[in-house]
Design an enzyme around this catalytic site. Structure first.
Site, PDB file in Angstrom:
ATOM      1  N   THR A  70    -130.218  17.826  26.095  1.00 45.71           N
ATOM      2  CA  THR A  70    -130.446  16.584  26.821  1.00 45.71           C
ATOM      3  C   THR A  70    -131.577  16.747  27.830  1.00 45.71           C
ATOM      4  O   THR A  70    -132.485  15.922  27.916  1.00 45.71           O
ATOM      5  CB  THR A  70    -129.152  16.144  27.531  1.00 45.71           C
ATOM      6  OG1 THR A  70    -128.202  15.795  26.535  1.00 45.71           O
ATOM      7  CG2 THR A  70    -129.398  14.966  28.449  1.00 45.71           C
ATOM      8  N   ASN A 149    -128.080  14.265  13.770  1.00 39.16           N
ATOM      9  CA  ASN A 149    -126.814  14.864  14.181  1.00 39.16           C
ATOM     10  C   ASN A 149    -125.599  14.221  13.535  1.00 39.16           C
ATOM     11  O   ASN A 149    -124.522  14.784  13.526  1.00 39.16           O
ATOM     12  CB  ASN A 149    -126.692  14.802  15.706  1.00 39.16           C
ATOM     13  CG  ASN A 149    -126.885  13.404  16.237  1.00 39.16           C
ATOM     14  OD1 ASN A 149    -127.689  12.637  15.715  1.00 39.16           O
ATOM     15  ND2 ASN A 149    -126.139  13.046  17.270  1.00 39.16           N
ATOM     16  N   GLN A 178    -130.207  20.096  16.038  1.00 39.72           N
ATOM     17  CA  GLN A 178    -129.283  20.292  14.914  1.00 39.72           C
ATOM     18  C   GLN A 178    -129.874  21.157  13.813  1.00 39.72           C
ATOM     19  O   GLN A 178    -129.152  21.704  12.998  1.00 39.72           O
ATOM     20  CB  GLN A 178    -128.871  18.929  14.325  1.00 39.72           C
ATOM     21  CG  GLN A 178    -127.980  18.099  15.224  1.00 39.72           C
ATOM     22  CD  GLN A 178    -126.607  18.736  15.439  1.00 39.72           C
ATOM     23  OE1 GLN A 178    -126.169  19.594  14.671  1.00 39.72           O
ATOM     24  NE2 GLN A 178    -125.935  18.324  16.499  1.00 39.72           N
ATOM     25  N   SER A 198    -131.113  23.773  21.757  1.00 44.97           N
ATOM     26  CA  SER A 198    -129.966  23.870  22.657  1.00 44.97           C
ATOM     27  C   SER A 198    -129.102  25.064  22.267  1.00 44.97           C
ATOM     28  O   SER A 198    -128.745  25.221  21.098  1.00 44.97           O
ATOM     29  CB  SER A 198    -129.158  22.580  22.560  1.00 44.97           C
ATOM     30  OG  SER A 198    -127.917  22.759  23.186  1.00 44.97           O
ATOM     31  N   GLY A 199    -128.767  25.911  23.243  1.00 42.69           N
ATOM     32  CA  GLY A 199    -128.076  27.176  22.976  1.00 42.69           C
ATOM     33  C   GLY A 199    -126.689  27.033  22.371  1.00 42.69           C
ATOM     34  O   GLY A 199    -126.309  27.788  21.479  1.00 42.69           O
ATOM     35  N   HIS A 200    -125.935  26.060  22.824  1.00 43.08           N
ATOM     36  CA  HIS A 200    -124.534  26.030  22.380  1.00 43.08           C
ATOM     37  C   HIS A 200    -124.357  25.494  20.966  1.00 43.08           C
ATOM     38  O   HIS A 200    -123.265  25.497  20.428  1.00 43.08           O
ATOM     39  CB  HIS A 200    -123.659  25.266  23.391  1.00 43.08           C
ATOM     40  CG  HIS A 200    -123.791  23.775  23.324  1.00 43.08           C
ATOM     41  ND1 HIS A 200    -122.855  22.987  22.715  1.00 43.08           N
ATOM     42  CD2 HIS A 200    -124.736  22.945  23.790  1.00 43.08           C
ATOM     43  CE1 HIS A 200    -123.220  21.719  22.817  1.00 43.08           C
ATOM     44  NE2 HIS A 200    -124.363  21.670  23.471  1.00 43.08           N
ATOM     45  N   THR A 236    -133.216  27.890  40.132  1.00 44.58           N
ATOM     46  CA  THR A 236    -132.983  29.289  39.787  1.00 44.58           C
ATOM     47  C   THR A 236    -132.570  29.405  38.319  1.00 44.58           C
ATOM     48  O   THR A 236    -131.708  28.675  37.846  1.00 44.58           O
ATOM     49  CB  THR A 236    -131.883  29.864  40.694  1.00 44.58           C
ATOM     50  OG1 THR A 236    -132.332  29.749  42.034  1.00 44.58           O
ATOM     51  CG2 THR A 236    -131.609  31.316  40.367  1.00 44.58           C
ATOM     52  N   CYS A 323    -121.218  12.979  21.311  1.00 44.60           N
ATOM     53  CA  CYS A 323    -121.700  12.277  22.493  1.00 44.60           C
ATOM     54  C   CYS A 323    -121.327  10.801  22.475  1.00 44.60           C
ATOM     55  O   CYS A 323    -121.254  10.159  23.499  1.00 44.60           O
ATOM     56  CB  CYS A 323    -123.214  12.392  22.588  1.00 44.60           C
ATOM     57  SG  CYS A 323    -123.730  14.067  22.778  1.00 44.60           S
TER      58      CYS A 323
END
Lengths: 380, 401
Positions: A70, A149, A178, A198-200, A236, A323
Site C-alpha cells: 500500500t 489479486n 501478487q 510487498s514482503g508478507h 527509521t 482488503c
C-alpha cells in the site's frame, strides 16, 4: 489446516522469523547512529538491499524500502503526481487495480487530476490499444498491476512498457505484489519506472515492502523527516523486517524455480475438480493467468456462507480480496470483467503457496463437494 | 546452440617481447581470481589469446566481470566446432539465430589462420553467407554497417564462431608492473588513484591511517568497502590499517599549528615507506591533485616528499576534481567516499595550514621530537586484512540472509 488464502498473506518461513529475531535482539541499533551498533545495522540494511536488488536483477540504488504494498503504491502514484503536476495532470490506470492504487487515484482526482480507468475484457485483461488511445499531452503516469489479486489474470506489462517508452513524459508504474515469486518480471526489459512489492506476500513479515525506482527517475517523497532511504522515505528503517524480507525473497525464488510447475499442476487439479461440480463458474481465465490464484462463484450461495462452511473443515479461503472482503461489496475486478453482480457477490478466491500439496487440493475439492451438497439441502 | 567459451584478446601485452609470459600468467591469475565463484570454468592460455571454457557456467555474468579486468583488449563469446563443413554450417546458423532479430543486417568476417585449409577466405564467406540467407527469411547483408558481424576463425585444430566483440578495460594485467602502496584516506581521490595505477599493471596494497577514538569504526569500514571495490578488479587487495592516534596527538602538542599538517603528511609518508619496504613494494601511490588543498601545492609536496626517495606515483596530479569524480562514479566508489565520517585527514585540521611550507622549517621543528620509536610502534601494530570481493560482510552475518 489447509491454508489457501496466500494472496491475502502468507505464513512467514521459519528461517525468516529466525533472522528477524536475531536482528531484533543482536543488531537492534539505528542504522543512522554513529556507533558500532548503528554501523552493524547499516551494514545489514545495505546487504539486504544488495541481495534484493540482485534477486530482482536491478541495481542496488534502485530499491527503496517501505512498509508494504500500500505504501509503495501510494509513494509511486502520489510521488509522481506531486513531482510532475507541472508537466500534466492526467493519469491512466485500469478498472481492476488494488484499492491502494484506486483510492490514491481518487484522492488525486479530488486534487484536480484527471484519471482514466481502462476497462478489461471478459478474461480480466486490459488492451494495450485502449491505453494508447487514452494517452494525451497531459499524461504523466500509467499504473497497471501485473497479476490481478482477485482472479490471477496477468496484464501485458511488457507490451505496455514498450508503448510507454515512446512517450518520454510518462512514467510507468507496476503493482507486482501478487506476481513476485510466482510469475517472473524483468523490470528493465519491461521498461518499468516504478514497481511495488510487498514482503508478507512471499513469506516475509507484514510491514515490509519495497518500491523499485529506476535510476534516473525522480519522484517527490511523501514522508518528510530524517532523510533515510536517499531522502525518498524518511523514518527509521525496519532493519529486522528488511533482512527478513531479503531472506524470504531468496527462499521464495528458489522455491519458484523448483516448484512452480508443481504449483500449476495443483491449480489445474483444483480447476478440473471445480469444473465438475454443478453450479460452479470459474472466473480465472485459462490462459495468461498466474499459477496460484483461482476465482470462482457457486450459484445460489453467498460467498461468506461458503467461506465459513469450509472453515469448519479447517480450510481457509477468501471471498474476493482480503482488503475488500469485509465490506460487502461485489468484487470490482469481476464486475469490470462483465460478471453479473449476483455472481460477483458469491465469488470465492483460492490462492496457493509453494507449501500447498496435491493432497490438500484433493481434500479441498472433496470438501467443496460436501459443502455444496449439504448447503443445497439446507437452502432448498 | 549456446556459447561454450569466451575468447580473450590481449591488450598491449602482445608487444611486450620476452615479458609476455609473465603478462599472460598474471592476466590468467587475475581472471581466475575474479571468476573464482564459477567453479566449472577452465582457462586455457596461449601466446595469441586466452579461452575461458564455460562448461555450463553463466556466460552473461562472466562477461560483466571480464569487462573490468585490465590487460584485455577485447573479448568475444564463441563456440567451437571441428572442421567438418556441415557441422560448421549448423553451428553458425544456430548461433546466428540466437542473436538475430527481425530486420537486422549482417556480414561475415573470416580469419583463416590455418593457411592450409581447403577453402579460402572468400569461399568461406560465400558459403556461410549463402547458408544464412537461405535459412533466415528476409535477412540482408550490409558489409559497411552490419548489425551483426559473424566472425569465423579457422585455426589449425578447430573453428571458432562468434557474433559479438566486447571491448575490454585495456591497460596491463594487475601485478605485471610490480607492487605499490596506495595511501587510502577514505576520500574521493585515493581510490581513483589506486584504480588508475592498477590499470597500468600495478599491484596495490592499501595503507590507511586510523585514529580512534577521533575516527570511528565506520570510517574504517568505509575504507574496507573502498578496498573491496578495488579488490573487485584484481580479486584481492591487502589493506594495512595503521594506528595513528598517538602520533597525531604528539604532533598537535609539539609542532606549531600551521606546520602540523605538513609534519603529519611527512610522517604518514615515512610510515607508508616502512610498510612498503616490509612488503617488497616499489612505489607509493597517492591521490594528490595539484593545488587541490594546502598539502597538495608544489611547495607542500616538495617539503613532504623530502622524507623519501621512493617513487611517488600521483596519477591524478593534473586532473580537475570533476574529472576525478567522474571516474569515481564509474568505479562505484563515489557514494562510499562521500559518506560523512571523520578520517585522519579531517580530524586535526589546523585553522590555517601553511600552503607554502618551508622544508627547512619543518625539518627544524621535527628535529626536537623523537618520532622513530612511535613510527616503529605504529608499523609493528599495523593490522593487515586481505580484502576479497564480498568476503567481509557475508562471513559476519552468514545465516541471516
Amino acid at each position: 489446516m489447509i491454508y489457501l488464502d496466500n494472496s491475502a498473506t502468507t505464513k512467514p518461513y521459519r528461517e525468516v522469523l529466525e533472522s528477524f529475531n536475531k536482528v531484533s535482539t543482536e543488531y537492534f541499533g539505528n542504522p543512522s547512529s554513529l556507533h558500532g551498533l548503528g554501523g552493524n545495522a547499516e551494514k545489514l540494511l545495505s546487504q539486504a538491499r544488495e541481495q534484493i536488488a540482485k534477486l530482482l536483477k536491478v541495481q542496488t540504488k534502485e530499491i527503496l524500502f517501505t512498509s508494504g504494498g500500500t505504501e509503495s503504491n501510494n509513494i509511486a502514484i502520489k510521488g509522481t503526481a506531486l513531482m510532475y503536476r507541472g508537466r500534466g495532470r492526467h493519469i491512466i490506470t485500469t478498472e481492476i487495480e488494488h484499492p491502494s492504487v484506486k483510492e490514491s487515484m481518487e484522492q488525486l482526482r479530488d486534487l484536480g487530476f484527471q484519471i482514466t480507468y481502462i476497462p478489461v475484457d471478459s478474461d480480466g485483461t486490459v488492451s494495450v490499444t485502449d491505453i494508447e488511445k487514452a494517452i494525451s499531452e497531459e499524461t504523466i503516469l500509467v499504473s497497471v498491476m501485473h497479476v490481478n489479486n482477485e482472479t490471477g489474470s496477468i496484464q501485458p506489462i511488457k507490451e505496455i512498457g514498450q508503448l510507454i517508452k515512446k512517450y518520454s513524459k510518462i512514467l510507468f508504474h507496476v503493482d507486482y505484489v501478487q506476481g513476485i515469486g510466482k510469475v517472473p518480471l524483468h523490470f528493465h526489459d519491461c521498461q518499468i519506472d516504478l514497481c511495488t512489492i510487498s514482503g508478507h506476500k512471499f513469506h516475509g513479515l507484514k510491514g515490509t515492502g519495497a518500491l523499485f525506482i529506476r535510476q534516473g527517475v525522480k519522484i517527490s517523497p511523501l514522508f518528510s523527516g530524517g532523510g533515510q532511504e536517499w531522502r525518498q522515505r524518511s523514518g527509521t528503517e525496519n532493519v529486522a523486517g528488511i533482512v527478513a524480507m531479503a531472506k524470504a525473497l531468496r527462499l521464495t525464488l528458489q522455491r519458484q524455480e523448483n516448484s512452480v510447475a508443481e504449483m500449476r499442476k495443483i491449480k489445474d487439479c483444483i480447476r478440473i475438480g471445480l469444473e465438475k461440480i454443478d453450479g460452479i463458474k470459474i472466473h480465472t481465465p485459462v490462459l495468461h493467468c498466474a499459477p496460484h490464484i483461482i476465482n470462482f462463484s457457486i450459484h445460489d450461495f453467498k460467498a461468506e456462507v461458503f467461506v465459513h462452511a469450509l472453515e469448519e473443515k479447517g480450510i481457509y479461503v477468501s471471498t474476493t480480496s482480503a482488503c475488500s472482503s469485509k465490506i460487502k461489496k461485489p468484487s470490482s475486478t469481476l464486475l469490470a470483467m462483465g460478471v453479473p453482480e449476483e455472481e460477483a457477490l458469491s465469488s470465492i478466491r483460492v490462492s496457493l503457496s509453494y507449501e500447498n500439496t496435491m493432497e490438500e487440493a484433493t481434500q479441498f475439492i472433496e470438501s467443496v463437494n460436501e459443502a455444496v451438497t449439504r448447503l443445497r439441502k439446507v437452502m432448498n | 546452440m549456446n556459447y561454450d567459451r569466451i575468447l580473450i584478446r590481449y591488450g598491449e601485452l602482445s608487444t611486450k617481447g620476452k615479458n609476455r609470459k609473465v603478462f599472460i600468467h598474471k592476466l590468467k591469475r587475475n581472471i581466475k581470481r575474479v571468476l573464482r565463484n564459477f567453479e566449472k570454468i577452465n582457462i586455457e592460455a596461449d601466446r595469441e589469446r586466452m579461452f575461458i571454457l564455460l562448461n555450463g557456467e553463466d556466460g552473461l555474468e562472466i562477461i560483466e566481470l571480464l569487462k573490468n579486468v585490465f590487460g584485455i583488449q577485447s573479448f568475444s563469446p564463441a563456440i567451437k566446432t571441428d572442421k567438418e563443413l556441415e557441422n560448421m554450417k549448423n553451428a553458425a546458423l544456430d548461433l546466428f539465430k540466437k542473436i538475430h532479430q527481425a530486420g537486422e543486417t549482417f556480414k561475415i568476417t573470416t580469419k583463416r589462420s590455418d593457411k592450409t585449409y581447403y577453402l579460402d577466405t572468400n569461399e568461406i564467406n560465400q558459403i556461410f553467407g549463402a547458408h544464412l540467407l537461405k535459412n533466415i527469411p528476409e535477412l540482408k547483408v550490409d558489409v559497411k554497417k552490419p548489425d551483426i558481424n559473424l566472425q569465423i576463425e579457422i585455426r589449425e585444430k578447430a573453428v571458432y564462431f562468434s557474433c559479438e566483440n566486447i571491448p575490454g578495460a585495456g591497460g596491463l594485467p594487475v601485478g605485471s608492473s610490480g607492487k605499490g602502496m596506495l595511501m587510502l584516506s577514505g576520500g574521493i581521490d585515493s581510490p581513483v588513484a589506486g584504480f588508475l595505477s592498477m590499470k597500468r599493471g600495478v599491484e596495490i596494497e592499501a595503507v590507511h591511517f586510523y585514529s580512534p577514538p577521533f575516527t570511528s569504526d565506520r570510517s574504517k569500514q568505509k575504507v574496507i568497502d573502498l578496498t573491496e571495490k578495488l579488490a573487485n578488479i584484481s580479486g584481492s587487495v591487502k589493506l594495512h590499517i595503521i594506528p595513528f592516534t598517538e602520533i597525531q596527538q604528539l604532533i598537535a602538542k609539539q609542532v606549531p599549528e600551521n606546520y602540523s599538517m605538513t609534519t603529519t603528511r611527512r610522517l604518514m609518508l615515512r610510515i607508508t615507506d616502512e610498510i612498503r619496504r616490509k612488503n617488497d613494494g616499489l612505489a607509493i601511490i597517492t591521490g594528490e591533485s595539484l593545488g587541490q588543498v594546502a598539502s597538495q601545492t608544489l611547495e607542500s609536496m616538495y617539503a613532504i616528499n623530502d622524507v623519501t626517495n621512493t617513487p611517488i606515483l600521483r596519477p591524478l596530479i593534473t586532473m580537475d576534481k570533476s574529472e576525478i569524480i567522474d571516474i569515481s562514479r564509474a568505479i562505484d566508489t563515489f557514494e562510499i567516499s562521500n559518506l560523512p565520517y571523520e578520517d585522519c585527514c579531517t580530524v586535526f585540521v589546523p585553522a590555517s595550514p601553511k600552503t607554502k611550507p618551508k622544508k627547512e622549517k619543518v625539518q627544524y621543528f621535527e628535529s626536537y621530537i623523537e618520532f622513530e620509536p612511535l613510527i616503529s610502534k605504529a608499523v609493528e601494530n599495523t593490522e593487515t586484512i586481505a580484502i576479497t570481493p564480498k568476503a567481509a560482510e557475508q562471513d559476519e552475518f552468514g545465516d541471516l540472509f
